[in-house]
Design an enzyme around this catalytic site. Structure first.
Site, PDB file in Angstrom:
ATOM      1  N   HIS A 122       4.696  -2.873  -4.637  1.00 45.14           N
ATOM      2  CA  HIS A 122       3.468  -2.340  -5.233  1.00 45.14           C
ATOM      3  C   HIS A 122       3.140  -1.031  -4.507  1.00 45.14           C
ATOM      4  O   HIS A 122       3.467  -0.881  -3.318  1.00 45.14           O
ATOM      5  CB  HIS A 122       2.363  -3.371  -4.995  1.00 45.14           C
ATOM      6  N   ASP A 199       3.534  -8.940   2.088  1.00 45.61           N
ATOM      7  CA  ASP A 199       2.484  -8.750   1.092  1.00 45.61           C
ATOM      8  C   ASP A 199       2.428 -10.028   0.254  1.00 45.61           C
ATOM      9  O   ASP A 199       3.301 -10.284  -0.573  1.00 45.61           O
ATOM     10  CB  ASP A 199       2.843  -7.525   0.229  1.00 45.61           C
ATOM     11  N   GLN A 202       0.795 -11.812  -4.443  1.00 47.09           N
ATOM     12  CA  GLN A 202       1.249 -12.577  -5.615  1.00 47.09           C
ATOM     13  C   GLN A 202       1.846 -13.931  -5.255  1.00 47.09           C
ATOM     14  O   GLN A 202       2.229 -14.679  -6.154  1.00 47.09           O
ATOM     15  CB  GLN A 202       2.281 -11.762  -6.418  1.00 47.09           C
ATOM     16  N   CYS A 369       1.440  -0.492 -11.129  1.00 51.52           N
ATOM     17  CA  CYS A 369       1.399   0.080  -9.763  1.00 51.52           C
ATOM     18  C   CYS A 369       2.754  -0.052  -9.072  1.00 51.52           C
ATOM     19  O   CYS A 369       2.815  -0.371  -7.876  1.00 51.52           O
ATOM     20  CB  CYS A 369       0.323  -0.564  -8.901  1.00 51.52           C
TER      21      CYS A 369
HETATM   22  N1  PMP Z   1       0.516  -6.085  -3.680  1.00 52.56           N
HETATM   23  C1  PMP Z   1       0.859  -6.714  -4.813  1.00 52.56           C
HETATM   24  C2  PMP Z   1       2.216  -7.335  -4.921  1.00 52.56           C
HETATM   25  C3  PMP Z   1      -0.059  -6.783  -5.857  1.00 52.56           C
HETATM   26  O1  PMP Z   1       0.267  -7.410  -6.993  1.00 52.56           O
HETATM   27  C4  PMP Z   1      -1.338  -6.189  -5.709  1.00 52.56           C
HETATM   28  C5  PMP Z   1      -2.368  -6.219  -6.835  1.00 52.56           C
HETATM   29  N2  PMP Z   1      -1.866  -5.885  -8.086  1.00 52.56           N
HETATM   30  C6  PMP Z   1      -1.631  -5.548  -4.506  1.00 52.56           C
HETATM   31  C7  PMP Z   1      -0.685  -5.525  -3.511  1.00 52.56           C
HETATM   32  C8  PMP Z   1      -2.956  -4.908  -4.262  1.00 52.56           C
HETATM   33  O2  PMP Z   1      -3.948  -5.870  -4.258  1.00 52.56           O
HETATM   34  P1  PMP Z   1      -5.501  -5.449  -4.253  1.00 52.56           P
HETATM   35  O3  PMP Z   1      -5.664  -4.482  -5.376  1.00 52.56           O
HETATM   36  O4  PMP Z   1      -6.216  -6.739  -4.467  1.00 52.56           O
HETATM   37  O5  PMP Z   1      -5.769  -4.834  -2.923  1.00 52.56           O
END
Ligand code: PMP
Length: 410
Positions: A122, A199, A202, A369
């Site tokens: 991401h 991270d 998910q 993203c």
């Molecule tokens: N990492 C991953 C794998 C995600 O899917 C997301 C959210 N789409 C994020 C980071 C960022 O999370 P947040 O917007 O809640 O900070």
């Protein structure tokens, strides 16, 4: 798991959208819906407890502090961390990763030092490190993926050298659904004496997570993706490592003593929590973790695994269907990214998403993203259906019928 029973806990699932009832909500990887217990606990705190936490001598402040620190203990138990000093509240995964990228690189990285990330990250796990690239001249090394969306572990091993300082990879891909072999990734990094940030945005909502068993050095997740409120998240870090990092932001709560000549910092985890925390959101997060724990993360995992398998099977029956990510269901979490080919080209993901929306089916469209991953796949974006504990086979059937309707329109 009694899916129909749990659906009653989520009032929003009974909404009618464009005359279609009930809403089919399949955008859970972006954010999940909230059960009553979470919303009610937060309302109750605002109505009956509200006061700023820590240092307050009065009744309400002490009560709010107890709730807030109790929530930290709930998170500790949920992740099986050794100590609640290792649980830092942040605004979400993004802030957790930025905190590590900035503080870790300040403590341990100099120009030319390297961080290993992967091709399926991401943006939050790419750009956070690129900011340090600009500040300090560190370098990003990237683990490539196979066409099936699996990390190439053979290539990963080759990326280590004397400049490698940290590995930062996702547990589960928010696009491909790939469940990465993080235990193996961590073991290999540790063999090279390198710590690992996972991270968990998910993974945490979909499977049991035990940070001691994984032996990860840092772990990040967001409250809003696990049935909790927005604006709250967690950074887990091993105590000895967190201790060695400088503070992230300056302000109240994170200090011991301040003078114009010299300031000393508070102990863990407060050193990383400058300013008034969102103590109502931490209550909501703890309620959400209580909620999933009462059902059982293993039961949620089994239910979603079954649903994903059913969805992949049904969706693959659709002519022109292309599903990205691992074919093996054991490696594929509750996220299905897809495109549908019609007369030699893919139906645009935005068209598909918009038309499905008109049928009362919420999916996400776009690059999710993860633009570098889109480039690797040679596409601009996908449609993404992602499941939660309250989704049903009937909703998968509605999605399949919806996709077929859209196909007929083209
Ligand atoms: N990492 C991953 C794998 C995600 O899917 C997301 C959210 N789409 C994020 C980071 C960022 O999370 P947040 O917007 O809640 O900070």
């Amino acid at each position: 798991m009694q899916t129909m029973q749990v659906r009653g806990d989520f009032p929003i699932l009974t909404k009618t959208i464009y005359g279609k009832y009930p809403l089919v909500y399949l955008d859970n990887a972006a954010t999940t819906q909230k059960p009553r217990s979470v919303v009610e606990a937060m309302t109750e705190e605002y109505y009956n407890v509200n006061a700023n936490v820590h240092r307050g001598v009065h009744f309400l402040s002490q009560q709010a502090t107890e709730l807030h620190e109790g929530s930290r203990e709930t998170v500790r138990k949920f992740l099986n961390a050794r100590s609640s000093s290792e649980i830092v509240f942040t605004r979400g995964t993004t802030e957790s990763i930025n905190l590590v990228a900035q503080c870790f690189s300040d403590a341990f990285m100099k120009e030319g030092d390297e961080v290993i990330v992967s091709e399926m990250e991401h943006h939050s796990n790419i750009v956070s490190w690129q900011l340090q690239q600009q500040r300090k001249g560190i370098k990003l090394r990237v683990i490539p993926i196979t066409d099936d969306g699996l990390l190439r572990l053979d290539e990963y091993e080759k990326l280590f050298n004397e400049h490698t300082r940290i590995v930062s990879v996702t547990h589960v891909s928010n696009v491909l659904g790939t469940i990465n072999p993080v235990k193996e990734i961590i073991r290999i990094a540790h063999e090279h004496g390198v710590p690992v940030l996972i991270d968990g945005a998910q993974s945490t909502p979909h499977m049991p997570v035990d940070v001691q068993e994984l032996d990860c050095d840092f772990f990040a997740f967001s409250g809003h993706k696990i049935y909790g409120p927005t604006g709250i998240g967690v950074l887990y870090g091993k105590e000895d490592l967190l201790d060695k990092l400088p503070p992230y932001m300056g302000g109240g709560e994170m200090i011991k003593n301040v003078s114009f000549e010299r300031t000393t910092f508070n102990e863990l985890p407060f050193k990383f929590e400058a300013g008034t925390p969102d103590y109502v959101a931490t209550t909501g997060l703890a309620k959400a973790l209580d909620y999933v724990s009462a059902i059982g993360m293993d039961k949620i995992e089994a239910h979603e695994r079954d649903l994903t398998q059913y969805a992949m099977q049904r969706m693959n029956e659709i002519e022109g269907m292309h599903i990205f990510g691992p074919k093996d269901i054991q490696q594929h979490d509750a996220v299905i990214s897809f495109l549908v080919a019609q007369e030699g080209s893919f139906i645009h993901h935005l068209d598909m998403g918009t038309l499905l929306d008109r049928l009362g089916i919420a999916v996400r469209t776009g690059h999710h993203c993860a633009e570098p991953l889109m480039r690797r796949l040679g596409i601009e974006g996908t449609c993404r259906a992602s499941f939660a504990l309250y989704n049903t086979r009937e909703e998968v059937d509605a999605l399949v019928a919806g996709i077929n309707r859209v196909r007929q329109m083209f």
